[in-house]
Design an enzyme around this catalytic site. Structure first.
Site, short mmCIF file in Angstrom:
data_model
loop_
_atom_site.label_atom_id
_atom_site.label_comp_id
_atom_site.label_asym_id
_atom_site.label_seq_id
_atom_site.Cartn_x
_atom_site.Cartn_y
_atom_site.Cartn_z
N CYS A 1 -3.72 -0.98 -2.29
CA CYS A 1 -4.01 0.63 -2.53
C CYS A 1 -4.95 0.58 -3.76
CB CYS A 1 -2.64 1.07 -2.73
SG CYS A 1 -2.79 2.98 -3.18
N CYS B 1 -11.16 3.09 -1.26
CA CYS B 1 -9.95 3.47 -0.68
C CYS B 1 -9.64 2.85 0.71
CB CYS B 1 -10.10 5.05 -0.47
SG CYS B 1 -8.59 5.73 0.15
N HIS C 1 -8.46 3.63 3.54
CA HIS C 1 -8.66 4.16 4.55
C HIS C 1 -10.06 4.04 5.08
CE1 HIS C 1 -4.68 5.83 3.95
NE2 HIS C 1 -4.74 6.44 4.93
N ASP D 1 0.88 -1.33 0.02
CA ASP D 1 0.09 -0.04 0.10
C ASP D 1 0.96 1.31 -0.03
OD1 ASP D 1 -2.40 1.12 0.14
OD2 ASP D 1 -1.82 1.92 2.15
N SER D 2 0.32 2.42 -0.34
CA SER D 2 0.96 3.65 -0.31
C SER D 2 1.42 4.07 1.14
CB SER D 2 0.19 4.81 -0.94
OG SER D 2 -1.13 4.88 -0.35
N GLU E 1 -6.25 9.64 8.94
CA GLU E 1 -4.77 9.63 9.70
C GLU E 1 -4.84 10.19 10.81
OE1 GLU E 1 -1.76 9.39 6.99
OE2 GLU E 1 -2.47 7.54 6.02
N1 DGL Z 1 -3.90 3.68 -0.24
C1 DGL Z 1 -4.62 4.84 -1.14
C2 DGL Z 1 -5.94 4.25 -1.75
O1 DGL Z 1 -6.38 3.21 -1.25
C3 DGL Z 1 -4.96 6.16 -0.18
C4 DGL Z 1 -3.95 6.91 0.25
C5 DGL Z 1 -3.05 7.75 -0.87
O2 DGL Z 1 -3.75 8.49 -1.48
O3 DGL Z 1 -1.95 7.22 -1.19
O4 DGL Z 1 -6.44 4.82 -2.92
#
Ligand code: DGL
Length: 259
Positions: A71, A179, A181, A8-9, A147
């Site tokens: 992600c 997403c 989050h 993930d990012s 976050e």
């Molecule tokens: N992990 C990203 C997603 O699911 C969200 C956070 C980001 O923008 O890096 O799209």
């Protein structure tokens, strides 16, 4: 047994790890959060694709048996161009399949700017069920609010009301949380949308898909669960705190460099 790689990012993919732990408790996870380059959701598809390939390569070097691109942004824009000798799962297709099966006919999708701009969920949903009405909304403020830990806060509630208003006006009956989050906002979103709108968590959907695919390929781990291990490219301390909150306990953390 080799671990499942999860990329993930940043920290959000831990909601996918949570889903994997529930559905596949015997599996060990090797997680990579590219916290140095977060957020991906505002970056160009070319940049996200380049970062994603490098991150997946690092997980492959560490011997994973498959990779989950947790992600949504990376799944939406980088998956089709990704090269890997082991199976790779993105979250878009499993999430879309679950929503297409559950919906009465009108699906809403929320995600980052890049995910929504790519229309990856819309394309998958319409392919899986032609005639399905799809309404999408980018919700860029949700990631920083989550976050910050403001999961059930009046500020988050106001922001959510504003993002959801066009989807409610379209009469959606199902909402895809597109997403990493957003599953953490599920209680708030359910309260705002009411019981008539079902939420689809793409992380849970990909965990379900993995369970079936690993079993068919004879790759399921058995016996005692292996230890999960977490790699981050920056800000390990902050990651550790958020991981504790999402996974409910301390995690084994390592700082790595991905160039
Ligand atoms: N992990 C990203 C997603 O699911 C969200 C956070 C980001 O923008 O890096 O799209």
């Amino acid at each position: 047994m080799r671990p499942i790689g999860v990329f993930d990012s940043g920290v959000g993919g831990l909601t996918v790890v949570r889903a994997l732990r529930r559905r596949l408790p015997a599996e060990a996870v090797l997680y990579l959060g590219d916290t140095a380059r977060l957020p991906y959701g505002t970056k160009s598809p070319e940049t996200v694709a380049r970062y994603t390939q490098r991150n997946v390569d690092l997980l492959l070097e560490r011997g994973v048996k498959g990779v989950v691109v947790a992600c949504n942004t990376a799944s939406a824009v980088a998956l089709p161009r990704l090269a890997s000798p082991v199976p790779v799962w993105g979250v878009i297709e499993p999430g879309a399949r679950r929503a297409a099966a559950a919906s009465a006919g009108r699906v809403g999708v929320v995600g980052t700017e890049s995910t929504i701009r790519s229309d990856a969920y819309g394309e998958a949903l319409r392919r899986l069920r032609p005639g399905l009405e799809v309404a999408s909304e980018a919700c860029p403020l949700f990631v920083p609010l989550v976050e910050e830990g403001w999961l059930d806060d009046p500020v988050t509630e106001r922001v959510a009301e504003r993002y959801l208003a066009p989807l409610v006006a379209r009469g959606i009956d199902t909402l895809v949380l597109g997403c990493t989050h957003y599953p953490l906002l599920a209680p708030l979103l359910t309260r705002l949308l009411g019981p008539g709108v079902g939420l689809v968590d793409s992380g849970e959907a990909v965990a379900e898909q993995l369970a079936g695919d690993l079993a068919r390929a004879g790759l399921l781990a058995s016996g005692r669960r292996g230890e999960d291990h977490f790699l981050v490219t920056d800000a390990a301390e902050r990651f550790g705190q958020l991981a504790g909150r999402i996974l409910g306990g301390a995690v084994s953390l390592e700082l790595v460099e991905v160039i």
